[in-house]
Design a protein around this motif. Structure first.
Motif, PDB file in Angstrom:
ATOM      1  N   GLY A  47       3.580  22.584  91.803  1.00 55.62           N
ATOM      2  CA  GLY A  47       3.438  23.047  93.171  1.00 55.62           C
ATOM      3  C   GLY A  47       3.954  24.457  93.378  1.00 55.62           C
ATOM      4  N   ALA A  48       3.851  24.904  94.621  1.00 53.30           N
ATOM      5  CA  ALA A  48       4.274  26.255  94.979  1.00 53.30           C
ATOM      6  C   ALA A  48       5.772  26.453  94.782  1.00 53.30           C
ATOM      7  N   SER A  49       6.536  25.395  95.012  1.00 54.28           N
ATOM      8  CA  SER A  49       7.992  25.501  94.867  1.00 54.28           C
ATOM      9  C   SER A  49       8.447  25.354  93.414  1.00 54.28           C
ATOM     10  N   LYS A  50       7.512  25.006  92.519  1.00 57.10           N
ATOM     11  CA  LYS A  50       7.806  24.809  91.083  1.00 57.10           C
ATOM     12  C   LYS A  50       8.904  23.775  90.851  1.00 57.10           C
ATOM     13  N   LYS A  51       8.907  22.761  91.697  1.00 56.46           N
ATOM     14  CA  LYS A  51       9.853  21.656  91.549  1.00 56.46           C
ATOM     15  C   LYS A  51       9.527  20.883  90.269  1.00 56.46           C
ATOM     16  N   ILE A  53       8.891  17.864  87.977  1.00 56.81           N
ATOM     17  CA  ILE A  53       8.470  16.465  88.108  1.00 56.81           C
ATOM     18  C   ILE A  53       8.582  15.814  86.727  1.00 56.81           C
ATOM     19  N   PRO A  54       8.740  14.484  86.658  1.00 56.65           N
ATOM     20  CA  PRO A  54       8.983  13.826  85.364  1.00 56.65           C
ATOM     21  C   PRO A  54       7.829  13.947  84.375  1.00 56.65           C
ATOM     22  N   GLY A  55       6.616  14.109  84.847  1.00 49.68           N
ATOM     23  CA  GLY A  55       5.456  14.240  83.968  1.00 49.68           C
ATOM     24  C   GLY A  55       4.218  14.550  84.779  1.00 49.68           C
ATOM     25  N   MET A  56       3.322  15.358  84.222  1.00 53.34           N
ATOM     26  CA  MET A  56       2.090  15.715  84.931  1.00 53.34           C
ATOM     27  C   MET A  56       1.156  14.517  84.965  1.00 53.34           C
ATOM     28  N   TYR A  57       0.631  14.247  86.148  1.00 54.61           N
ATOM     29  CA  TYR A  57      -0.312  13.149  86.354  1.00 54.61           C
ATOM     30  C   TYR A  57      -1.486  13.286  85.387  1.00 54.61           C
ATOM     31  N   PHE A  58      -1.857  12.177  84.763  1.00 54.62           N
ATOM     32  CA  PHE A  58      -2.935  12.171  83.774  1.00 54.62           C
ATOM     33  C   PHE A  58      -4.105  11.294  84.230  1.00 54.62           C
ATOM     34  N   ALA A  59      -3.822  10.032  84.523  1.00 54.14           N
ATOM     35  CA  ALA A  59      -4.887   9.100  84.901  1.00 54.14           C
ATOM     36  C   ALA A  59      -4.288   7.915  85.652  1.00 54.14           C
TER      37      ALA A  59
END
Length: 130
Positions: A47-51, A53-59
Motif C-alpha cells: 500500500g501507499a503507507s508501505k505497511k 504485511i505477513p505475506g502477499m496475497y496469492f490465491a
C-alpha cells in the motif's frame, strides 16, 4: 442448471488439493471448509503507507450457492502467459483475477497445477517469497 452440493464440493476439493500442493512454500490459511487462501511466505511492504504485511496475497477460494469463486492474483500481472497454461479455466474468468466456476469440468487438476506452479515462480521473481 444450478450447482449441486456434490459438484460444489468436488470443485472446492479440486482447488484445495491443488493449492495445498504449493504450500509450502506458500502459506495456506483456511477459515472453514468453504473458504481458504494462500499468501506468500515473506513479509512485504504493501500500500501507499508501505505497511509490512505477513505475506502477499496469492490465491483464495470461496464456495458460493451457485458457483465456486477462485481468485488468483498472479494472473493480473501477466494474463496472456497464464491463459496459455490453463485455457479451460480462463473461460470462466470474470474481471481480472476472479474465476467463477459453475461446473466440475471447468477446473482440471493438470491445468490448475501448471497455473499454480507458474504463479509461485512469478511470486518468487517479484520478491514476495523467500
Amino acid at each position: 442448471m444450478p450447482l449441486t452440493t456434490a459438484d460444489r464440493e468436488n470443485i472446492t476439493d479440486t482447488l484445495r488439493t491443488a493449492l495445498q500442493k504449493v504450500s509450502p512454500p506458500m502459506v495456506f490459511k483456511a477459515t472453514n471448509n468453504d473458504s481458504f487462501e494462500l499468501i506468500g511466505n515473506k513479509e512485504v511492504p504493501y500500500g501507499a503507507s508501505k505497511k509490512l504485511i505477513p505475506g502477499m496475497y496469492f490465491a483464495s477460494v470461496v464456495a458460493r450457492k451457485d458457483m465456486v469463486s477462485f481468485y488468483f492474483f498472479p494472473c493480473y500481472t501477466n494474463p496472456k502467459e497464464f491463459n496459455n497454461v490453463a485455457p479451460q479455466l480462463f473461460k470462466t474468468l470474470k474481471g481480472k483475477t476472479c474465476f467463477n466456476i459453475k461446473k466440475p469440468e471447468q477446473v482440471q487438476a493438470t491445468e490448475l497445477n501448471k497455473l499454480l506452479k507458474l504463479g509461485v515462480a512469478e511470486w518468487k521473481k517479484a520478491g514476495y517469497m523467500k
